[in-house]
Design a protein around this motif. Structure first.
Motif, PDB file in Angstrom:
ATOM      1  N   ASP A 127       0.817  -1.207   0.000  1.00 61.82           N
ATOM      2  CA  ASP A 127       0.000   0.000   0.000  1.00 61.82           C
ATOM      3  C   ASP A 127       0.853   1.260   0.000  1.00 61.82           C
ATOM      4  OD1 ASP A 127      -2.246  -1.595   0.072  1.00 61.82           O
ATOM      5  OD2 ASP A 127      -2.512  -1.447   2.246  1.00 61.82           O
ATOM      6  N   LEU A 128       1.976   1.204   0.718  1.00 63.10           N
ATOM      7  CA  LEU A 128       2.859   2.371   0.823  1.00 63.10           C
ATOM      8  C   LEU A 128       3.518   2.700  -0.514  1.00 63.10           C
ATOM      9  CD1 LEU A 128       4.339   4.402   2.830  1.00 63.10           C
ATOM     10  CD2 LEU A 128       6.184   2.699   2.853  1.00 63.10           C
ATOM     11  N   LEU A 129       3.997   1.670  -1.193  1.00 65.58           N
ATOM     12  CA  LEU A 129       4.801   1.877  -2.397  1.00 65.58           C
ATOM     13  C   LEU A 129       4.018   1.701  -3.696  1.00 65.58           C
ATOM     14  CD1 LEU A 129       8.073   0.016  -1.345  1.00 65.58           C
ATOM     15  CD2 LEU A 129       7.476   2.426  -1.023  1.00 65.58           C
ATOM     16  N   GLY A 130       2.818   1.141  -3.616  1.00 63.74           N
ATOM     17  CA  GLY A 130       2.035   0.933  -4.824  1.00 63.74           C
ATOM     18  C   GLY A 130       2.651  -0.091  -5.755  1.00 63.74           C
ATOM     19  N   ILE A 131       3.242  -1.126  -5.182  1.00 65.22           N
ATOM     20  CA  ILE A 131       3.894  -2.154  -5.982  1.00 65.22           C
ATOM     21  C   ILE A 131       3.399  -3.527  -5.543  1.00 65.22           C
ATOM     22  CG2 ILE A 131       5.866  -2.240  -4.404  1.00 65.22           C
ATOM     23  CD1 ILE A 131       7.628  -2.951  -6.777  1.00 65.22           C
ATOM     24  N   ASP A 132       3.206  -4.412  -6.492  1.00 62.74           N
ATOM     25  CA  ASP A 132       2.724  -5.749  -6.187  1.00 62.74           C
ATOM     26  C   ASP A 132       3.847  -6.575  -5.570  1.00 62.74           C
ATOM     27  OD1 ASP A 132       0.975  -7.926  -6.102  1.00 62.74           O
ATOM     28  OD2 ASP A 132       1.727  -8.695  -8.014  1.00 62.74           O
ATOM     29  N   ILE A 133       3.630  -7.072  -4.358  1.00 64.99           N
ATOM     30  CA  ILE A 133       4.617  -7.902  -3.665  1.00 64.99           C
ATOM     31  C   ILE A 133       3.930  -9.194  -3.254  1.00 64.99           C
ATOM     32  CG2 ILE A 133       6.320  -8.025  -1.806  1.00 64.99           C
ATOM     33  CD1 ILE A 133       5.965  -4.977  -1.497  1.00 64.99           C
ATOM     34  N   GLU A 134       4.492 -10.296  -3.625  1.00 63.68           N
ATOM     35  CA  GLU A 134       3.912 -11.599  -3.293  1.00 63.68           C
ATOM     36  C   GLU A 134       4.675 -12.300  -2.183  1.00 63.68           C
ATOM     37  OE1 GLU A 134       2.888 -15.873  -5.495  1.00 63.68           O
ATOM     38  OE2 GLU A 134       3.905 -14.263  -6.602  1.00 63.68           O
ATOM     39  N   TYR A 135       5.986 -12.150  -2.184  1.00 68.67           N
ATOM     40  CA  TYR A 135       6.823 -12.950  -1.285  1.00 68.67           C
ATOM     41  C   TYR A 135       7.396 -12.144  -0.124  1.00 68.67           C
ATOM     42  CZ  TYR A 135       6.891 -16.215  -5.252  1.00 68.67           C
ATOM     43  OH  TYR A 135       6.552 -17.065  -6.255  1.00 68.67           O
ATOM     44  N   THR A 269      17.403   4.362   0.184  1.00 66.08           N
ATOM     45  CA  THR A 269      16.539   4.481   1.356  1.00 66.08           C
ATOM     46  C   THR A 269      15.315   5.296   0.974  1.00 66.08           C
ATOM     47  OG1 THR A 269      18.476   4.439   2.817  1.00 66.08           O
ATOM     48  CG2 THR A 269      16.419   5.259   3.757  1.00 66.08           C
ATOM     49  N   LEU A 270      14.180   4.905   1.491  1.00 68.92           N
ATOM     50  CA  LEU A 270      12.947   5.635   1.230  1.00 68.92           C
ATOM     51  C   LEU A 270      13.166   7.123   1.476  1.00 68.92           C
ATOM     52  CD1 LEU A 270       9.989   4.682   0.551  1.00 68.92           C
ATOM     53  CD2 LEU A 270       9.489   5.101   2.971  1.00 68.92           C
ATOM     54  N   PRO A 271      12.901   7.985   0.484  1.00 70.07           N
ATOM     55  CA  PRO A 271      13.136   9.416   0.667  1.00 70.07           C
ATOM     56  C   PRO A 271      12.109  10.054   1.604  1.00 70.07           C
ATOM     57  CG  PRO A 271      12.125   9.002  -1.481  1.00 70.07           C
ATOM     58  CD  PRO A 271      12.418   7.662  -0.875  1.00 70.07           C
ATOM     59  N   GLY A 272      12.589  10.951   2.445  1.00 66.59           N
ATOM     60  CA  GLY A 272      11.707  11.624   3.394  1.00 66.59           C
ATOM     61  C   GLY A 272      12.506  12.196   4.538  1.00 66.59           C
ATOM     62  N   GLN A 273      11.828  12.518   5.630  1.00 66.52           N
ATOM     63  CA  GLN A 273      12.519  13.094   6.771  1.00 66.52           C
ATOM     64  C   GLN A 273      11.768  12.817   8.076  1.00 66.52           C
ATOM     65  OE1 GLN A 273      12.735  17.293   5.990  1.00 66.52           O
ATOM     66  NE2 GLN A 273      10.526  17.586   6.065  1.00 66.52           N
ATOM     67  N   GLU A 287       6.164  11.417  -1.087  1.00 63.79           N
ATOM     68  CA  GLU A 287       5.408  10.561  -2.003  1.00 63.79           C
ATOM     69  C   GLU A 287       5.890  10.669  -3.441  1.00 63.79           C
ATOM     70  OE1 GLU A 287       1.210  10.953  -1.631  1.00 63.79           O
ATOM     71  OE2 GLU A 287       1.216  10.679   0.547  1.00 63.79           O
ATOM     72  N   GLY A 288       6.171  11.888  -3.900  1.00 65.62           N
ATOM     73  CA  GLY A 288       6.618  12.077  -5.280  1.00 65.62           C
ATOM     74  C   GLY A 288       7.958  11.407  -5.548  1.00 65.62           C
ATOM     75  N   LYS A 289       8.927  11.663  -4.662  1.00 64.14           N
ATOM     76  CA  LYS A 289      10.251  11.069  -4.825  1.00 64.14           C
ATOM     77  C   LYS A 289      10.213   9.553  -4.628  1.00 64.14           C
ATOM     78  CE  LYS A 289      12.930  15.167  -3.523  1.00 64.14           C
ATOM     79  NZ  LYS A 289      13.910  15.749  -2.558  1.00 64.14           N
ATOM     80  N   THR A 290       9.339   9.110  -3.732  1.00 62.30           N
ATOM     81  CA  THR A 290       9.209   7.667  -3.505  1.00 62.30           C
ATOM     82  C   THR A 290       8.721   6.970  -4.764  1.00 62.30           C
ATOM     83  OG1 THR A 290       8.800   7.887  -1.130  1.00 62.30           O
ATOM     84  CG2 THR A 290       7.981   5.885  -2.204  1.00 62.30           C
ATOM     85  N   GLN A 291       7.691   7.544  -5.405  1.00 58.10           N
ATOM     86  CA  GLN A 291       7.151   6.935  -6.614  1.00 58.10           C
ATOM     87  C   GLN A 291       8.203   6.866  -7.705  1.00 58.10           C
ATOM     88  OE1 GLN A 291       3.899   5.568  -6.927  1.00 58.10           O
ATOM     89  NE2 GLN A 291       5.053   4.661  -8.623  1.00 58.10           N
ATOM     90  N   GLU A 292       8.979   7.937  -7.850  1.00 55.90           N
ATOM     91  CA  GLU A 292      10.039   7.959  -8.853  1.00 55.90           C
ATOM     92  C   GLU A 292      11.089   6.898  -8.564  1.00 55.90           C
ATOM     93  OE1 GLU A 292      13.361  11.105 -10.677  1.00 55.90           O
ATOM     94  OE2 GLU A 292      11.912  11.765  -9.176  1.00 55.90           O
ATOM     95  N   MET A 293      11.446   6.747  -7.288  1.00 52.88           N
ATOM     96  CA  MET A 293      12.453   5.762  -6.907  1.00 52.88           C
ATOM     97  C   MET A 293      11.949   4.343  -7.145  1.00 52.88           C
ATOM     98  SD  MET A 293      14.376   5.423  -3.217  1.00 52.88           S
ATOM     99  CE  MET A 293      15.306   6.942  -3.519  1.00 52.88           C
ATOM    100  N   VAL A 294      10.715   4.075  -6.752  1.00 58.65           N
ATOM    101  CA  VAL A 294      10.135   2.744  -6.941  1.00 58.65           C
ATOM    102  C   VAL A 294      10.028   2.403  -8.418  1.00 58.65           C
ATOM    103  CG1 VAL A 294       8.029   1.377  -6.655  1.00 58.65           C
ATOM    104  CG2 VAL A 294       8.900   2.726  -4.743  1.00 58.65           C
ATOM    105  N   ASP A 295       9.611   3.381  -9.219  1.00 56.09           N
ATOM    106  CA  ASP A 295       9.525   3.162 -10.672  1.00 56.09           C
ATOM    107  C   ASP A 295      10.882   2.771 -11.238  1.00 56.09           C
ATOM    108  OD1 ASP A 295       6.847   3.731 -10.663  1.00 56.09           O
ATOM    109  OD2 ASP A 295       7.058   5.782 -11.427  1.00 56.09           O
ATOM    110  N   PHE A 298      12.104  -0.812  -9.401  1.00 53.76           N
ATOM    111  CA  PHE A 298      11.307  -2.039  -9.382  1.00 53.76           C
ATOM    112  C   PHE A 298      10.291  -2.184 -10.511  1.00 53.76           C
ATOM    113  CE2 PHE A 298      12.598  -1.132  -5.024  1.00 53.76           C
ATOM    114  CZ  PHE A 298      13.154  -2.349  -4.640  1.00 53.76           C
ATOM    115  N   ILE A 299       9.969  -1.106 -11.206  1.00 51.54           N
ATOM    116  CA  ILE A 299       8.888  -1.191 -12.188  1.00 51.54           C
ATOM    117  C   ILE A 299       9.345  -0.928 -13.609  1.00 51.54           C
ATOM    118  CG2 ILE A 299       6.659  -0.251 -12.902  1.00 51.54           C
ATOM    119  CD1 ILE A 299       6.068   0.324  -9.971  1.00 51.54           C
ATOM    120  N   GLU A 300       9.949   0.239 -13.847  1.00 51.96           N
ATOM    121  CA  GLU A 300      10.265   0.644 -15.215  1.00 51.96           C
ATOM    122  C   GLU A 300      11.232  -0.315 -15.893  1.00 51.96           C
ATOM    123  OE1 GLU A 300      11.542   4.669 -15.266  1.00 51.96           O
ATOM    124  OE2 GLU A 300       9.510   5.466 -14.996  1.00 51.96           O
TER     125      GLU A 300
END
Length: 315
Positions: A127-135, A269-273, A287-295, A298-300
């Motif tokens: 839910d936090l990262l918006g990425i499908d995780i199974e394991y 590391t998850l961006p934030g403070q 949230e913006g930087k996190t989405q870019e990092m995850v993309d 793990f996604i793109e």
């Protein structure tokens, strides 16, 4: 109250997991009428899975399979891509404020494990990262000591003199490590990773130390000299690792371990403070930087690989 050390997990645990997994799989099939070679042949036949992503959870428990009521000390999203040999690891600070299913308000993400075990932790990170995780892979810190000793220690550049004592901790703390580059054996590795004082940026500083340890450890673990020690990993694997990854999947990727590029390890590391809210410190992710990092991590890459395959098939 039982104290948990906050940073310990190392990327070489990926090696311990896959190596222990393949040995377990081999032993499981030892009495099969087929030969070992036939089993391996069947295992890899038709395999088209090129990457695996899982949530690595660190807990401090006497029995890792019965640690449901405890908070996690460490959370990392890990991905291995067999097509490139690349390992990507995203550290999620334990104090990250997040939605936990079934809870009225947002809480620290490491609480999820206490409420619903590794399954709820996976859902919280999903839910936090918006990425499908199974394991998931849940490990006890004791595996660090065992595996570090098996591979002959890990080279670390200790950023400061580390000296701290707490006889009430479980297990008791008696940390004494000098500043500088050195080889840390199992017990000293635990001291290094349990040390919490003196980092100017607090938890983020501990994560940086953890990631330095990871990088060095995985390179050492994947040295051919250590790969021949596979059978010795089996006991510590069984005692300290709990995962929902099927043994067949673990074994498939273990057979491809030679493709891992130790110079191509991506850590972030998850961006934030940190932020003090109602008297409680939380880590608020961007949230913006996190989405870019995850993309990017793990996604793109998956999309790029799929496009490349389409072009190859069209040519």
């Amino acid at each position: 109250m039982k104290k948990f050390f906050r940073t310990f997990v190392t990327a070489f645990l990926i090696f311990a997991i896959i190596s222990g997994g393949i040995v377990t799989w081999i032993l499981k099939n030892e009495g099969d009428e087929n030969s070992f070679a036939s089993n391996i042949s069947e295992l890899i036949k038709g395999d088209d899975k090129k990457e695996i992503t899982f949530l690595l959870l660190g807990v401090d428990s006497k029995d890792v399979t019965k640690a449901k009521g405890q908070r996690t000390d460490t959370m990392m999203l890990c991905r291995y891509d067999d097509t490139t040999g690349k390992i990507s690891i995203l550290s999620i600070p334990r104090d990250t404020k997040a939605v936990i299913r079934g809870r009225k308000n947002k809480e620290k993400i490491n609480h999820a494990h206490a409420y619903g075990g590794p399954e709820l932790s996976v859902k919280a990170v999903r839910d936090l990262l918006g990425i499908d995780i199974e394991y998931y892979v849940r490990v006890d810190y004791k595996i660090v000591k065992d595996v570090v000793d098996l591979i002959g220690g890990v080279e670390v550049d200790v950023p400061m003199d580390m000296k701290y004592k707490d006889p009430t901790a479980d297990p008791p703390l008696n940390i004494d490590i000098k500043k500088g580059k050195q080889i840390l054996k199992g017990e000293k590795s635990l001291e290094f990773l349990r040390y919490r004082k003196g980092y100017s940026n607090q938890d983020l500083g501990r994560i940086e130390a953890q990631q330095q340890f990871m990088n060095s450890a995985i390179k050492k673990a994947l040295n051919p000299i250590n790969i021949i020690k596979l059978p010795k990993f089996i006991d510590t694997y069984i005692e300290n690792v709990d995962t929902n990854i099927p043994l067949e999947v673990i074994a498939k990727f273990a057979l491809k371990a030679k493709n891992i590029d130790t110079e191509n390890i991506e850590m972030a590391t998850l961006p934030g403070q940190p932020k003090l809210m109602s008297g409680v410190w939380y880590f608020i992710h961007n949230e913006g930087k996190t989405q870019e990092m995850v993309d990017n991590m793990f996604i793109e890459h998956n999309l790029v690989m799929n496009d490349e395959k389409k072009e190859e098939s069209n040519n």
